[in-house]
Design an enzyme around this catalytic site. Structure first.
Site, PDB file in Angstrom:
ATOM      1  N   GLY A  46      -7.258 -13.261 -24.531  1.00  0.00           N
ATOM      2  CA  GLY A  46      -7.210 -14.717 -24.477  1.00  0.00           C
ATOM      3  C   GLY A  46      -5.991 -15.173 -23.707  1.00  0.00           C
ATOM      4  N   GLN A  51       0.452 -20.808 -20.677  1.00  0.00           N
ATOM      5  CA  GLN A  51       1.017 -19.469 -20.458  1.00  0.00           C
ATOM      6  C   GLN A  51       1.107 -19.118 -18.974  1.00  0.00           C
ATOM      7  OE1 GLN A  51      -1.706 -17.441 -23.483  1.00  0.00           O
ATOM      8  NE2 GLN A  51       0.195 -16.285 -23.683  1.00  0.00           N
ATOM      9  N   CYS A  90       0.656 -11.269 -28.345  1.00  0.00           N
ATOM     10  CA  CYS A  90       0.579 -12.409 -27.423  1.00  0.00           C
ATOM     11  C   CYS A  90       1.109 -11.961 -26.067  1.00  0.00           C
ATOM     12  CB  CYS A  90       1.417 -13.563 -27.957  1.00  0.00           C
ATOM     13  SG  CYS A  90       1.400 -15.006 -26.874  1.00  0.00           S
ATOM     14  N   LEU A  91       0.396 -12.303 -25.010  1.00  0.00           N
ATOM     15  CA  LEU A  91       0.827 -11.888 -23.669  1.00  0.00           C
ATOM     16  C   LEU A  91       2.184 -12.480 -23.289  1.00  0.00           C
ATOM     17  CD1 LEU A  91      -2.571 -12.119 -21.740  1.00  0.00           C
ATOM     18  CD2 LEU A  91      -1.401 -10.056 -22.557  1.00  0.00           C
ATOM     19  N   HIS A 132      -5.597 -18.603 -32.127  1.00  0.00           N
ATOM     20  CA  HIS A 132      -4.373 -18.275 -31.388  1.00  0.00           C
ATOM     21  C   HIS A 132      -4.268 -19.127 -30.116  1.00  0.00           C
ATOM     22  CE1 HIS A 132      -1.383 -15.085 -29.975  1.00  0.00           C
ATOM     23  NE2 HIS A 132      -1.607 -15.780 -28.880  1.00  0.00           N
ATOM     24  N   GLU A 133      -5.384 -19.255 -29.388  1.00  0.00           N
ATOM     25  CA  GLU A 133      -5.338 -19.999 -28.117  1.00  0.00           C
ATOM     26  C   GLU A 133      -5.203 -21.500 -28.348  1.00  0.00           C
ATOM     27  OE1 GLU A 133      -4.634 -18.160 -25.753  1.00  0.00           O
ATOM     28  OE2 GLU A 133      -5.291 -16.342 -26.778  1.00  0.00           O
ATOM     29  N   HIS A 136      -1.637 -22.369 -28.966  1.00  0.00           N
ATOM     30  CA  HIS A 136      -0.817 -22.412 -27.745  1.00  0.00           C
ATOM     31  C   HIS A 136      -0.807 -23.812 -27.128  1.00  0.00           C
ATOM     32  CE1 HIS A 136       0.733 -18.490 -26.685  1.00  0.00           C
ATOM     33  NE2 HIS A 136      -0.433 -17.892 -26.839  1.00  0.00           N
TER      34      HIS A 136
HETATM   35 NI    NI Z   1      -0.738 -15.838 -27.005  1.00  0.00          NI
END
Ligand code: NI
Length: 166
Positions: A46, A51, A90-91, A132-133, A136
């Site tokens: 995701g 991000q 998380c990226l 999660h997304e 963000h």
């Molecule tokens: Ni994330």
């Protein structure tokens, strides 16, 4: 299509409340396509637009089912159920994973790239990635959900890493 640099913890854009998308256009489509390429290249399941430095309410995900990459424009969580601990990463905080407690099942309403309403509902990886997304897009990060004492230590570690102290 192009892969975009992923913003890391400490970048203020990750804490911004993203603005709604008020109409689909070529610019939005281009961002979405680049986000999908960036998500797969990372690799991740995701990615939210902030991000990659775009503070708009856009996210992409692939819940590793047979539906492939999907797009969420202006997503809203309309229902949650239960509680569930799941290991999340998380990226924007690469290489770190924590057991995070969130609702077990979630229903999200959003628009797709044609401006049509879509509803996704699920638990497991799908339920987790949706929550999660969406978080963000309101400047939320998974570490916000850690118990207070753990969170304090993690924040200290991440700040030290950013300063090159670790
Ligand atoms: Ni994330």
């Amino acid at each position: 299509m192009a892969t975009l640099p992923i913003r890391k913890f400490g970048d203020p854009v990750l804490r911004m409340t993203s603005k709604p998308v008020d109409g689909m256009d070529e610019g939005i489509r281009a961002v979405v396509h680049d986000m999908i390429e960036t998500m797969y290249a990372a690799p991740g399941v995701g990615l939210a637009a902030n991000q990659v430095g775009v503070a708009r309410r856009i996210a992409v995900f692939d819940a590793q089912d047979d539906l492939g990459a999907r797009v969420l424009i202006n997503p809203v969580i309309v229902d949650t159920e239960g509680s569930y601990v799941y290991e999340e990463g998380c990226l924007s905080i690469p290489g770190r994973y924590w057991e995070i407690t969130r609702p077990a099942k979630v229903t999200v309403r959003a628009l797709d790239l044609d401006g049509a309403e879509v509803v996704y509902s699920g638990d497991g990886l799908l339920g987790r990635v949706l929550q999660h997304e969406v978080a963000h897009l309101d400047g939320g990060l998974l570490i916000d959900l850690l118990p207070k004492r753990v969170r304090k230590n993690v924040l200290q570690e991440l700040r030290d890493e950013n300063l090159g102290l670790r």
